[in-house]
Scaffold this active site. Structure first.
Site, short mmCIF file in Angstrom:
data_model
loop_
_atom_site.label_atom_id
_atom_site.label_comp_id
_atom_site.label_asym_id
_atom_site.label_seq_id
_atom_site.Cartn_x
_atom_site.Cartn_y
_atom_site.Cartn_z
CD GLU A 293 5.05 -54.98 24.32
OE1 GLU A 293 4.51 -55.31 25.39
OE2 GLU A 293 4.82 -53.90 23.74
CG HIS B 242 4.45 -57.91 19.17
ND1 HIS B 242 3.13 -57.62 18.87
CD2 HIS B 242 5.07 -56.71 19.32
CE1 HIS B 242 2.97 -56.31 18.85
NE2 HIS B 242 4.13 -55.73 19.11
CG HIS C 145 4.18 -53.22 14.87
ND1 HIS C 145 5.08 -52.24 15.17
CD2 HIS C 145 3.86 -53.80 16.06
CE1 HIS C 145 5.31 -52.21 16.48
NE2 HIS C 145 4.58 -53.17 17.04
CD GLU D 254 -5.48 -73.71 2.32
OE1 GLU D 254 -4.53 -73.93 3.07
OE2 GLU D 254 -6.18 -74.59 1.81
CG HIS E 260 0.64 -52.31 19.49
ND1 HIS E 260 1.20 -51.73 20.59
CD2 HIS E 260 1.66 -53.02 18.92
CE1 HIS E 260 2.48 -52.04 20.67
NE2 HIS E 260 2.78 -52.84 19.67
O1 2HA Z 1 8.94 -51.76 20.29
O2 2HA Z 1 6.70 -53.69 19.10
O3 2HA Z 1 5.19 -53.48 21.24
C1 2HA Z 1 8.66 -53.07 20.14
C2 2HA Z 1 7.22 -53.27 20.09
C3 2HA Z 1 6.46 -52.95 21.30
ZN ZN Z 2 4.59 -53.68 19.08
#
Ligand code: 2HA
Ligand code: ZN
Length: 267
Positions: free
Chosen positions: A116, A139, A141, A169, A210
């Site tokens: 990414e 980033h 999940h 909040e 995602h």
């Molecule tokens: O594999 O999270 O978006 C890593 C990730 C790709």
């Molecule tokens: Zn990811």
């Protein structure tokens, strides 16, 4: 030069990656982090001799010219970063024309930075334009925040209002609201462009089905944004089928007034 492994940002990344893994937001090789290092830290801890070229995916990020950026590696597991930072992390320097990079430290197994990377670098470029003190892109999940994209309309204002109403909040922490990028193939310039477009307006963006991106001047700020949205999303799933009372638009406006917030006018 001091030992690179004692660089405070590397130590902080190790801690936050481990924390995020423990939250369950970075299964397997899920998630990636990048941080622009400040000049003092580079001068004290970071070697500057190029080791090898890094492909940054056909983007041009002039705002990042000559900057040193700490990144997680592609295919690397957050749970392992603490045990071997020099394999799992790398430091790159962006070229003076903003179209390529050199590795100067880490990724000693020959692997590349996160898949990414285009999104991370484009987000940094856009956020620096908005806030010159911006440094961090994370980033991950985050479970409930991701799950929202399966049940709420794909509408930023609806998602923002829902999350503002799940805890007092929320509007204080993300008064500008949150951005949303509908599902796309990840790992390239196209999703990077789409995310960066949202980052002109927001510090936090959900990638439909995602994951999420949080940004900030510090790791605490970017992580704090991610965990605050995640808390609101968690409450949403706890209460959504049994809501008897809720925070009203009027009450949100009262919070905004009390905290002098420049909030998105969607109430
Ligand atoms: O594999 O999270 O978006 C890593 C990730 C790709
Ligand atoms: Zn990811």
């Amino acid at each position: 030069m001091k030992n690179t492994l004692e660089c405070p940002t590397i130590i902080e990344v190790i801690r936050i990656a481990t924390n995020m893994y423990n939250q369950g937001w970075d299964e397997r090789n899920g998630g990636n982090i990048s941080i622009i290092l400040d000049d003092d830290e580079v001068n004290e801890y970071i070697p500057t001799t190029p080791i090898r070229k890094i492909d940054i995916g056909g983007i041009c990020v002039k705002q990042l010219a000559n900057k040193y950026i700490l990144v997680t590696g592609t295919g690397k597991y957050f749970k392992n970063i603490q045990y071997n930072p020099e394999i799992n992390l790398g430091i790159i320097r962006i070229s003076s024309d903003g179209t390529s990079a050199d590795l100067v430290w880490g990724l000693i197994d020959g692997k590349n930075p996160t898949s990414e990377l285009p999104t991370h670098l484009e987000n940094h470029a856009v956020r620096i334009d908005v806030d010159p003190k911006h440094r961090v892109v994370i980033h991950c999940h985050a479970t409930h925040s991701m799950a929202l994209s399966f049940v709420l309309p794909e509408d930023e204002d609806e998602i923002t209002k829902t999350l503002w109403k799940m805890q007092t909040e929320s509007i204080v922490v993300f008064p500008e609201g949150i951005g949303y990028v509908p599902w796309m193939v990840c790992g390239g310039k196209e999703i990077g462009d789409a995310t960066a477009e949202k980052m002109k307006q927001y510090r936090y963006v959900i990638w439909g089905m995602h994951g999420v991106f949080g940004t900030g001047q510090t790791i605490d700020e970017a992580f704090g944004l991610i965990e605050t949205v995640e808390k609101a999303a968690t409450i949403y799933f706890l209460v959504k089928d049994n809501i008897r009372q809720s925070i009203t638009n009027e009450q949100l406006k009262q919070v905004a007034e009390a905290f002098n917030l420049n909030y998105k006018k969607i109430l």
